[in-house]
Design an enzyme around this catalytic site. Structure first.
Site, PDB file in Angstrom:
ATOM      1  N   LYS A 145      13.212   7.378   1.494  1.00  0.00           N
ATOM      2  CA  LYS A 145      11.885   7.043   0.987  1.00  0.00           C
ATOM      3  C   LYS A 145      10.983   8.312   0.688  1.00  0.00           C
ATOM      4  O   LYS A 145      10.188   8.079  -0.139  1.00  0.00           O
ATOM      5  CB  LYS A 145      11.309   5.755   1.822  1.00  0.00           C
ATOM      6  CG  LYS A 145      11.878   4.603   1.780  1.00  0.00           C
ATOM      7  CD  LYS A 145      11.065   3.501   2.327  1.00  0.00           C
ATOM      8  CE  LYS A 145      11.704   2.227   1.964  1.00  0.00           C
ATOM      9  NZ  LYS A 145      10.827   1.157   2.571  1.00  0.00           N
ATOM     10  N   ASP A 172       5.691  -1.629  -1.212  1.00  0.00           N
ATOM     11  CA  ASP A 172       5.696  -2.114   0.275  1.00  0.00           C
ATOM     12  C   ASP A 172       4.255  -2.580   0.483  1.00  0.00           C
ATOM     13  O   ASP A 172       4.154  -3.610   0.903  1.00  0.00           O
ATOM     14  CB  ASP A 172       5.976  -1.185   1.252  1.00  0.00           C
ATOM     15  CG  ASP A 172       7.588  -0.737   1.395  1.00  0.00           C
ATOM     16  OD1 ASP A 172       8.330  -1.688   0.899  1.00  0.00           O
ATOM     17  OD2 ASP A 172       8.092   0.139   1.741  1.00  0.00           O
TER      18      ASP A 172
END
Ligand code: ATR
Length: 286
Positions: free
Chosen positions: A75, A111
């Site tokens: 990520k 997210d």
């Protein structure tokens, strides 16, 4: 002008290391079949060493993907390898969703969207509160702090075993974000309107401390971003004490929505059937 790889626009992936247990294919393939679309969504095991080459091949078209998801441990690295970071990825310093646009690789982080959308769907009004407690200051905590700050909470208290990490977060986000050690919890809990566990403690119930949620504000919500187990010890304790709770599975489902829309051109919805499919898979592999 559309991307030159018009014929490949319906192929997407999730890349991680390891990747076997990812539930993303289940989610995206459910939506593809719901829409009756021809696309595919596959897993790709990509080691950290192999990531730059994988990205270069997507960029050149040798790997004919419209885009995909990146999970642990990619990520952060993906932010250094992509061509364009959107403001969300820029601010969090991590991304999970990539797509091709005008021949360039764009990334974003979905997210925080997933976090907010889960609570909007399951506890509307959660963001009317003023004070939030974020338990944990690891990688996952950043997206939660961003989401909560963007929804107007005026006091966000981040508590962490390693206070230095909480301080980094509060320095990064500024003004309304405050850093504390874990033992400040009881005092901060008074009148707090939202409690979010972001630590990995939930994955092993017996490590979770006893917490008194009863001094929280009227209408307060307790949530956990861990979804295995679905009902974590934080949620169990809160429920036993009469608090409202929302589990973390919805965050996983909702964070997938923007990626699907980017790659396949339709905005899917999170419904009970999808949730049940993922829960059945979790039970199968428990
Ligand atoms: P993630 O990216 O999933 O957030 P991480 O960056 O490793 O993973 O962070 C894990 C979080 O769980 C951190 O807040 C960590 O606290 P430290 O920063 O002090 O390590 C927290 N955590 C893990 N085990 C813990 C424990 N036994 N007690 C308290 N906090 C714990």
């Amino acid at each position: 002008m559309r991307d030159s790889r018009e014929t490949c626009l319906t192929k997407a992936f999730v890349a991680g290391f390891p990747i076997k247990h990812s539930r993303s294919p289940l989610i995206h393939n459910y939506w593809l079949s719901r829409f009756g679309m021809e696309g595919t969504y596959i897993t790709r095991e990509v080691s950290p060493d192999a990531l730059p080459d994988f990205i270069a091949k997507i960029r050149s078209g040798e790997e004919p993907f419209a885009g995909g998801n990146f999970t642990i441990p990619h990520k952060e690295a993906i932010c250094r390898l992509a061509d364009v970071l959107d403001p969300l990825a820029e601010e969090i310093g991590a991304a999970n969703t990539l797509w091709m646009e005008d021949g360039r690789l764009h990334v974003t982080n979905t997210d925080s969207y997933g976090f907010s959308a889960n609570l909007d769907a399951n506890y509307p009004g959660w963001a009317d509160q003023k004070t939030a407690i974020i338990y944990g200051a690891g990688g996952a905590s950043r997206a939660v702090v961003q989401a909560i700050r963007n929804r107007g909470f005026s006091e966000i208290h981040v508590l962490n075993r390693t206070v230095e990490r909480a301080r980094e977060l509060s320095d990064h986000f500024g003004q309304s974000v405050f850093a504390h050690p874990l033992d400040a919890l009881d005092e901060l809990m008074k009148e707090a309107g939202l409690f979010v566990n972001t630590t990995s403690l939930s994955m092993n119930d017996q490590d979770v401390p006893k917490i008194d949620f009863t001094s929280m504000a009227a209408g307060a919500l307790v949530t956990d971003i861990v979804y295995v187990p679905l009902k974590t010890s934080f949620l169990k304790q809160a429920e036993e004490q009469g608090l409202a709770t929302v589990d973390g599975l919805g965050m996983l489902l909702h964070q997938a929505v923007p990626g699907f829309e980017k790659w396949f051109g339709k905005r899917p919805s999170v419904d009970a059937e999808l949730r049940n499919i993922v829960i059945a898979d979790m039970e199968k592999h428990a």
